[in-house]
Write an enzyme that holds these catalytic residues in place. Sequence first.
Site, PDB file in Angstrom:
ATOM      1  N   ASP A  38       2.512   2.825  -0.387  1.00 52.11           N
ATOM      2  CA  ASP A  38       2.111   4.293   0.013  1.00 52.11           C
ATOM      3  C   ASP A  38       0.713   4.166   0.598  1.00 52.11           C
ATOM      4  O   ASP A  38      -0.113   3.516  -0.001  1.00 52.11           O
ATOM      5  CB  ASP A  38       1.917   4.879  -1.480  1.00 52.11           C
ATOM      6  CG  ASP A  38       1.701   6.563  -1.231  1.00 52.11           C
ATOM      7  OD1 ASP A  38       2.721   6.965  -0.473  1.00 52.11           O
ATOM      8  OD2 ASP A  38       0.695   6.995  -1.641  1.00 52.11           O
ATOM      9  N   GLY A  40       0.911   1.929  -6.178  1.00 54.04           N
ATOM     10  CA  GLY A  40       0.862   1.153  -5.019  1.00 54.04           C
ATOM     11  C   GLY A  40       2.076   1.059  -4.162  1.00 54.04           C
ATOM     12  O   GLY A  40       1.608   0.253  -3.127  1.00 54.04           O
ATOM     13  N   GLU A  41       3.044   1.323  -4.723  1.00 57.01           N
ATOM     14  CA  GLU A  41       4.341   1.098  -4.049  1.00 57.01           C
ATOM     15  C   GLU A  41       4.851   2.543  -3.619  1.00 57.01           C
ATOM     16  O   GLU A  41       4.502   2.929  -2.569  1.00 57.01           O
ATOM     17  CB  GLU A  41       5.168   0.513  -4.872  1.00 57.01           C
ATOM     18  CG  GLU A  41       4.654  -0.906  -5.131  1.00 57.01           C
ATOM     19  CD  GLU A  41       5.314  -1.878  -6.060  1.00 57.01           C
ATOM     20  OE1 GLU A  41       6.672  -1.719  -5.975  1.00 57.01           O
ATOM     21  OE2 GLU A  41       5.165  -3.051  -6.713  1.00 57.01           O
ATOM     22  N   MET A  42       5.692   2.880  -4.108  1.00 53.03           N
ATOM     23  CA  MET A  42       6.573   4.178  -3.545  1.00 53.03           C
ATOM     24  C   MET A  42       5.642   5.451  -4.110  1.00 53.03           C
ATOM     25  O   MET A  42       5.554   6.729  -3.531  1.00 53.03           O
ATOM     26  CB  MET A  42       7.832   4.417  -3.991  1.00 53.03           C
ATOM     27  CG  MET A  42       8.734   3.295  -3.569  1.00 53.03           C
ATOM     28  SD  MET A  42      10.461   2.983  -4.286  1.00 53.03           S
ATOM     29  CE  MET A  42      11.299   4.117  -3.280  1.00 53.03           C
TER      30      MET A  42
END
Lengths: 344, 344
Positions: A95, A137-139
Amino acid sequence: MTHDPARPLRRNALRLTLAAAAAAATLLAMAPVQSQTQEPVQPIEAAVVTEPAKVELGKKLWFDPRLSRSGFISCNSCHNLSMGGSDNLKTSIGDKWQKGPINSPTVLNSSLNVAQFWDGRAKDLQEQAGGPIANPGEMAFSHDLAVDMLRSIPQYVTEFKQVFGHDRLSIEEVTAAIAAFEETLVTPNAPFDQWLKGDKTAINAQELRGYELFKGSGCVACHNGPNLGGTSFQKMGLVEPYKTDNPAEGRSAVTGNDAERFNFKVPTLRNVELTYPYFHDGAADTLAQAVDTMGRIQLGREFSAQENADVVAFLKTLTGDQPQMALPILPPSSDKTVRPQPFD
Amino acid sequence: MTHDPARPLRRNALRLTLAAAAAAATLLAMAPVQSQTQEPVQPIEAAVVTEPAKVELGKKLWFDPRLSRSGFISCNSCHNLSMGGSDNLKTSIGDKWQKGPINSPTVLNSSLNVAQFWDGRAKDLQEQAGGPIANPGEMAFSHDLAVDMLRSIPQYVTEFKQVFGHDRLSIEEVTAAIAAFEETLVTPNAPFDQWLKGDKTAINAQELRGYELFKGSGCVACHNGPNLGGTSFQKMGLVEPYKTDNPAEGRSAVTGNDAERFNFKVPTLRNVELTYPYFHDGAADTLAQAVDTMGRIQLGREFSAQENADVVAFLKTLTGDQPQMALPILPPSSDKTVRPQPFD
């Protein structure tokens, strides 16, 4: 399907010409006299789908970027099924273009692993599937927001009810469906599997030399079983310390046991031709580099150029039939679906 | 396939029950007595593929994120074929999470448009296809780097040679293949097309009322032809100024003619149920909002709640069969392929 366009031609040639027949005889002569059960590697089988509606729902969720805060990142973004189930980046893009902490492992054949993530912190695929959705830190979404999104879409509500037989649409059903889809993502029929099953013409002399070296030099001590890995955690840098800027600590971050520092799940070598770059930090761009590094830091051995090429040739026989699937058509959002705001 | 799970049920019911037979008779009575050729909207036909290898190559390129600087963004990222050929975001996410300047138009049926981009700056799909690859705010690559990448991958080199019959692998071949693929992305067989072709049960009474209002109130003056749009440039805010923070100037930025300021290509209404949010700035989240705004600023008319609902119901009959395709398996990079550095 393999990714070596020359392979089918070569195999036909072996079958159709006298020269090839001789070559085949040579291969047969070189093959170790042992049955498949004596090999430390076993072939994998095609997936048997017992719940097709659940798998189909999981496939939609897999490709749906609305499971992310931005509406832009789906499971497939970092585990791209067009690209060996990985993103072919050193570490993934999360993200707002955040730099991921670790190399994205392939989803292919991941059901064969003893645990999920490099540090094994998820016990199975269902537990894993919830991780990236809520990881900032991802989706960068939350389980509640993901469920709210799905509940706002009539076609999803209908499908969840059909699959699970009840109206509770919770993160458990979401991750169960994704896991059911992932379980179908196996890659049978690699040339090496054909060889294991008795077709001694399925790999050539160099590939066989590579396999013998792979066994004889100790690679197979960790990269064994049907997934050639995924069965244990091992220290990265057993003989010689591994130098990396990547701060990942591996297994000790999960267990709290400092003795397991820098222990990572041994990655599968299935489809390794497609899953570059290699290692938990993605530092090795090529198979040649990866084989060289592994030889030195894990085995205390420097492979010659020929040996390296032989092992690499063997590794490329591990590319199996990639999952064939129709691109899913996702149900549209309804007027009630909250619209993503990727730039907020 | 439509995205209304109720539709097939409804149509079966119409055919199978007495009550439904009566309803069908009512629909027939309401249908204007005119042939399809008298309508300002024409049905679209399925694509005829004459060069399947070129289309297949174009499909691979379409899904290949290595055409971007980061190795993360493909054509499909912003024109997602699982989501109506768009990204369902107000404006797209570009390299390093840059905020795009304008709403991503659907690729579906784009071959029917008079020109490409909102401001029509590309005369056709091939010219368009080169744009995002080299746009620093989108895929942020260069044509030279994209071509170098493809030339480093043996399977791509082989496929380009097979398709084009020569060894020049240049950006022209890349964009020609992508355009050939895009030309197949048409969505025939929408309920409204079935109605246009004579099946008077294909849309219901409300949908037909919506179409009559769409015609009678002037929407069709711009949204006409097989694509219900895409044939002209029109001023956004004809009757009442359109308020937006989006700085796009439209056609004047291409022609230099200030009289064309804020003129944009009329977007297609095909599959509009799937291509939210609407307008060049993506400001309208729902079809109801879009119809309301269009009525006021283009037609000087305030649609009643019932009228709005009728037009929206009609617009949802424009969802056609979405392109069905197998997810492509991309050829792996070779050791010579330059690895993307998304975080540099």
